[in-house]
Design a protein around this motif. Structure first.
Motif, PDB file in Angstrom:
ATOM      1  N   MET A 212       0.834  -1.205   0.000  1.00 22.66           N
ATOM      2  CA  MET A 212       0.000   0.000   0.000  1.00 22.66           C
ATOM      3  C   MET A 212       0.867   1.254   0.000  1.00 22.66           C
ATOM      4  SD  MET A 212      -3.030  -1.206   2.630  1.00 22.66           S
ATOM      5  CE  MET A 212      -3.972   0.327   2.546  1.00 22.66           C
ATOM      6  N   HIS A 215       2.194   1.826  -3.516  1.00 24.95           N
ATOM      7  CA  HIS A 215       1.192   2.422  -4.398  1.00 24.95           C
ATOM      8  C   HIS A 215       0.967   3.903  -4.075  1.00 24.95           C
ATOM      9  CE1 HIS A 215       0.423  -1.641  -5.697  1.00 24.95           C
ATOM     10  NE2 HIS A 215      -0.551  -1.260  -6.484  1.00 24.95           N
ATOM     11  N   GLU A 216       0.865   4.216  -2.791  1.00 24.48           N
ATOM     12  CA  GLU A 216       0.618   5.610  -2.407  1.00 24.48           C
ATOM     13  C   GLU A 216       1.817   6.494  -2.746  1.00 24.48           C
ATOM     14  OE1 GLU A 216      -1.649   8.808  -0.840  1.00 24.48           O
ATOM     15  OE2 GLU A 216      -2.201   6.769  -1.446  1.00 24.48           O
ATOM     16  N   GLU A 315      -7.062  -3.567  -1.137  1.00 25.06           N
ATOM     17  CA  GLU A 315      -6.836  -2.421  -0.252  1.00 25.06           C
ATOM     18  C   GLU A 315      -6.032  -1.316  -0.925  1.00 25.06           C
ATOM     19  OE1 GLU A 315      -7.574  -5.914   2.488  1.00 25.06           O
ATOM     20  OE2 GLU A 315      -6.504  -5.554   0.611  1.00 25.06           O
ATOM     21  N   THR A 316      -5.245  -1.667  -1.949  1.00 24.75           N
ATOM     22  CA  THR A 316      -4.453  -0.649  -2.651  1.00 24.75           C
ATOM     23  C   THR A 316      -5.329   0.250  -3.515  1.00 24.75           C
ATOM     24  OG1 THR A 316      -4.006  -2.112  -4.548  1.00 24.75           O
ATOM     25  CG2 THR A 316      -2.436  -2.160  -2.717  1.00 24.75           C
ATOM     26  N   MET A 322      -5.758   3.887   2.247  1.00 24.53           N
ATOM     27  CA  MET A 322      -4.415   4.284   1.827  1.00 24.53           C
ATOM     28  C   MET A 322      -3.975   5.553   2.560  1.00 24.53           C
ATOM     29  SD  MET A 322      -3.165   2.260  -0.756  1.00 24.53           S
ATOM     30  CE  MET A 322      -2.388   3.198  -2.067  1.00 24.53           C
TER      31      MET A 322
END
Length: 346
Positions: A212, A215-216, A315-316, A322
């Motif tokens: 996560m 990705h963020e 969740e991503t 996030m």
């Protein structure tokens, strides 16, 4: 020199194999400076042997100590690298490979910073390290690669490889139940479950946090005009014969990791290159490919399963979760104004 390559956990199976892959690739070995981090240099025999075999490769390298169980050690390491890059002693970082990992089975350990060890080593320290080192990244060609795991996604069928089902019980199917519980070692403890599943779930939760973050960070870097050409990738290397499982029991560590997987690995890879089980050599090639041989899409996080693109856990794609994790991680890591050049780090 074209740049620096930083590999954390360089004395482990995948780390040493990745260094070996660099040494076997002349244009990488001669053009890049390798900064290979280990927890204790005096006991890092694997990486020392790998570098000694290639003494004639003209590869400039250093073995540096970095203890990811200590936020103080992370800051000390990053500050040293940043200072050396600023003075021109080191070329800018072309690839930051966040490879080091930690996994327990039937035990649970807390770091001296007060966090559950798996969560700190696999996630929190990577948050701090990546944000601190952004100022030393190559702004045009830099790559940040975070090593993931299928365990981060409870819906990934690879979790059932070998007939195991660590997430079968519905109460364990949410890997982000409470961030404080994860950080403080109060979730999936040996008291909750005395089997090795308890440690596996904490490992999976730590890897979910890490993916996560990957990705963020990719989204935020894409919005920063001074850093937008840097790409942030994640890569699942599969299950490999390595020392990651050394805290398991005799059968797991010695029989499976030291005997069965090395014996069957090449055959399994030949049949299913990106399947659940792979060799460190195959996964090391995937690491090099991700950092130097492909052009990831700009502004879009890329997660790979070996050499194949793969969607990360759901969740991503949850904006609220996030943001919640991003803020919690920054606070836990002690990130403050002036620590990072990322303009929108808050």
């Amino acid at each position: 020199m074209k740049g620096s390559i930083i590999i954390t956990g360089a004395n482990g199976g995948l780390g040493t194999s990745t260094v070996g892959q660099i040494l076997q690739t002349p244009h990488l070995a001669s053009a890049y400076t390798g900064l290979y981090t280990v927890r204790k240099a005096t006991t890092a025999t694997g990486i020392k042997k790998a570098l000694a075999k290639a003494a004639s490769s003209n590869h400039r390298s250093e073995i540096l100590e970095l203890d990811l169980s200590s936020l103080e050690s992370v800051r000390k390491f990053a500050n040293s690298v940043n200072q050396r890059v600023a003075t021109g002693e080191l070329p800018r970082i072309r690839a930051l490979i966040l490879n080091a990992g930690y996994q327990e089975h039937t035990t649970i350990t807390m770091s001296k910073d007060g966090f559950e060890m798996t969560w700190q080593v696999n996630y929190l320290s990577n948050v701090l390290l990546a944000l601190l080192l952004l100022q030393s990244m190559d702004p045009e060609h830099g790559r940040i690669l975070l090593i993931g795991s299928w365990s981060h996604d409870v819906d990934d069928e690879f979790n059932k490889a070998g007939g195991y089902e660590p997430y079968a019980d519905p109460k364990w199917q949410n890997l982000l139940p409470d961030l404080d519980a994860l950080a403080k070692g109060k979730w999936s403890t040996p008291d909750d479950d005395s089997s090795w599943y308890s440690g596996y779930r904490r490992y999976g939760a730590s890897k979910l946090c890490a993916v996560m973050f990957q990705h963020e960070l990719a989204h935020r870097i894409a919005q920063d005009p001074n850093l937008s050409n840097i790409r942030v990738l994640g890569l699942d290397p599969g299950g490999m014969a390595s020392d990651l499982g050394r805290r398991g029991d005799f059968v797991f560590h010695y029989v499976k990791m030291k005997f069965i997987m090395p014996l069957l690995g090449p055959f399994v890879v030949s049949r299913n290159p990106n399947g659940p089980f792979r060799t460190t050599a195959k996964s090391a090639k995937d690491v090099i490919r991700a950092c130097f041989e492909i052009e990831p899409p700009k502004g879009k996080p890329l997660y790979l399963n070996g050499s194949d693109e793969k969607a990360a856990a759901k969740e991503t794609r949850d904006v609220a979760k996030m943001k919640l994790l991003w803020d919690y991680g920054n606070q836990a890591a002690g990130v403050k104004d002036g620590d990072t050049i990322l303009s929108n780090w808050r």
